[in-house]
Enzyme design. Structure first.
Site, PDB file in Angstrom:
ATOM      1  N   GLN A  48      55.161  76.919 -78.116  1.00  0.00           N
ATOM      2  CA  GLN A  48      54.607  76.533 -79.470  1.00  0.00           C
ATOM      3  C   GLN A  48      53.056  75.959 -79.237  1.00  0.00           C
ATOM      4  O   GLN A  48      52.725  75.096 -78.296  1.00  0.00           O
ATOM      5  CB  GLN A  48      55.263  75.484 -80.077  1.00  0.00           C
ATOM      6  CG  GLN A  48      56.669  75.830 -80.423  1.00  0.00           C
ATOM      7  CD  GLN A  48      56.972  76.674 -81.630  1.00  0.00           C
ATOM      8  OE1 GLN A  48      55.915  76.916 -82.142  1.00  0.00           O
ATOM      9  NE2 GLN A  48      57.887  77.085 -82.133  1.00  0.00           N
ATOM     10  N   CYS A 101      59.230  80.775 -89.081  1.00  0.00           N
ATOM     11  CA  CYS A 101      57.700  80.755 -89.244  1.00  0.00           C
ATOM     12  C   CYS A 101      57.227  81.742 -90.252  1.00  0.00           C
ATOM     13  O   CYS A 101      55.972  81.501 -90.225  1.00  0.00           O
ATOM     14  CB  CYS A 101      56.767  81.141 -87.767  1.00  0.00           C
ATOM     15  SG  CYS A 101      57.366  82.880 -87.399  1.00  0.00           S
TER      16      CYS A 101
END
Length: 452
Positions: free
Chosen positions: A263, A388
């Site tokens: 991430q 996402c």
């Protein structure tokens, strides 16, 4: 809108207006008319919104990296939360409410992976929105200072030794991208993506980068001779130092090579994973299946609160990293399987494996119908969906509902401040669940916009 555009209606038609703010009064000029919508531009602001902000970046509006720098941060969070809520309701048919959106304590300098395209004329920066024209950027407010200093050093090396940039139109030239990774200690890797097997003056490149950023741990080349938009090629060579960084996430240590999935906002990733753990509601006796596990970050975070965790991923290097990360952290109740998520889920379902909790963290395209079906057939008590992309999340919630799995809780986490991207977490189950929040310790309108 989800892209940061203001929305007005003219005779019932939607008009999108760049850099307009909710609640403002303005004169606008229609600049483009399409089948289902139109585009306008601000001519004069008659009554500005109190949420309007003066952009703090001189490149805003030219560089395509940010979408919300004309808004206050609270207004940006409102827009992102509303985007997730709209997707859950309109696309997912769900009445669940987004409980909260968790913003970043500091919305600047958060990216630990930085990719700078190099234009054919040697310009280094970022692409203009919806184009491959590179806008020269000396200081990006989303990147750590070490990344910008690394890129500036590479630019000086290219000019001093006349190193040619890659021209995507002709397929000639050398330097395509500059790729920088930075960990929480400020240590970095510099990787040049080149159209060939090497570059002239390699020792000088390493020396100039190290001089500009003393905490550089390695300088690498990546070889990409293919035509197209894929940034990284398959092979690397280390010019100086080492080819990896170490970082700490949720109290666990992770080894990051240049291609590792990780991430890009470490602090907010800890918040996101903490929320996923809360929704999983683990007591220590569960079996957890984590699909699309990448390098095993979510899987290993779950391992400390479950009896058994299984991660699945189709990328061989990611599975290799995941197994190494488990061993490095002394985690013995985790296993990792290489394969397509739909195939692994279907195999487990056929073998009668019944995980108590299944987590999914798919790419932007979301889940295929086969994955949704296989997950449902395993009959888990809970499904934790980390997304996402609100659009594909909403679509997949509608698919899960066909098997009796309904959204029970939802939250959003702003992983990418000042951009249009937003992460969300949804808990699904067949029946009612204990809504009591589990305390988790963790160190710390979907219209097609491509036409314009």
């Amino acid at each position: 809108s989800s892209e940061g555009l203001g929305i007005v209606r003219l005779n019932g038609a939607v008009v999108f207006v760049p850099q307009a703010v909710r609640g403002e009064r303005a004169d606008i000029r229609i600049t483009k008319v399409m089948k289902t919508a139109a585009v306008g531009e601000i001519v004069r602001i008659l009554q500005p919104s109190p949420e309007r902000a003066a952009p703090d970046c001189p490149y805003y509006g030219n560089c395509g990296g940010c979408d919300f720098r004309h808004l206050s941060y609270p207004e940006e969070l409102w827009a992102k939360r509303q985007r997730v809520q709209d997707a859950l309701k309109r696309l997912g048919g769900s009445s669940v409410q987004v409980e909260e959106i968790i913003g970043a304590e500091d919305p600047a300098g958060y990216r630990n992976k930085c990719q700078y395209p190099v234009g054919a004329d040697g310009t280094i920066g970022f692409f203009r929105a919806r184009s491959h024209q590179v806008v020269a950027v000396k200081r990006c407010l989303l990147q750590p200072d070490a990344a910008d200093r690394t890129v500036a050093a590479v630019g000086r090396w290219m000019r001093k030794y006349q190193i040619p940039a890659y021209d995507e139109r002709t397929g000639k030239g050398l330097v395509r991208h500059i790729y920088v990774r930075v960990n929480h200690l400020g240590q970095s890797l510099c990787c040049l993506v080149v159209n060939g097997k090497g570059v002239p003056r390699e020792p000088e490149l390493a020396a100039m980068v190290l001089d500009a950023v003393p905490k550089t741990l390695g300088v690498l080349l990546n070889f990409n001779t293919s035509r197209g938009n894929v940034i990284l090629g398959k092979s690397f060579r280390t010019l100086w130092g080492q080819d990896f960084l170490m970082d700490v996430l949720c109290g666990l240590s992770f080894k990051l090579s240049a291609p590792s999935f990780y991430q890009v906002n470490r602090k907010q990733a800890q918040v996101l994973y903490g929320k996923a753990l809360e929704f999983a509601g683990l007591s220590g006796s569960e079996t957890v299946l984590d699909l699309y596990c990448g390098a095993g970050t979510i899987t290993l975070c779950m391992a400390g609160q479950a009896e058994r965790v299984i991660g699945a991923e189709i990328v061989p290097s990611a599975i290799h990293d995941a197994r190494e990360n488990a061993e490095r952290n002394g985690i013995q109740n985790a296993e990792f399987l290489l394969g397509d998520a739909s195939e692994i889920a279907a195999r487990f379902s056929a073998e009668g494996l019944r995980p108590d909790v299944i987590t999914v963290d798919p790419p932007r395209k979301g889940l295929s119908p086969d994955v949704v079906r296989a997950v449902a057939e395993m009959d888990p008590q809970r499904v934790v969906y980390v997304s996402c992309d609100p659009g594909t999340l909403g679509r997949d919630l509608a698919r899960f509902a066909e098997f009796g799995y309904l959204a029970r809780r939802a939250a959003a986490v702003d992983m990418f401040p000042r951009t249009a991207h937003i992460e969300s977490v949804v808990l699904l189950s067949k029946g009612e669940i204990d809504s009591q929040k589990v305390r988790v310790e963790c160190s710390l309108e979907d219209m097609d916009m491509s036409e314009f």
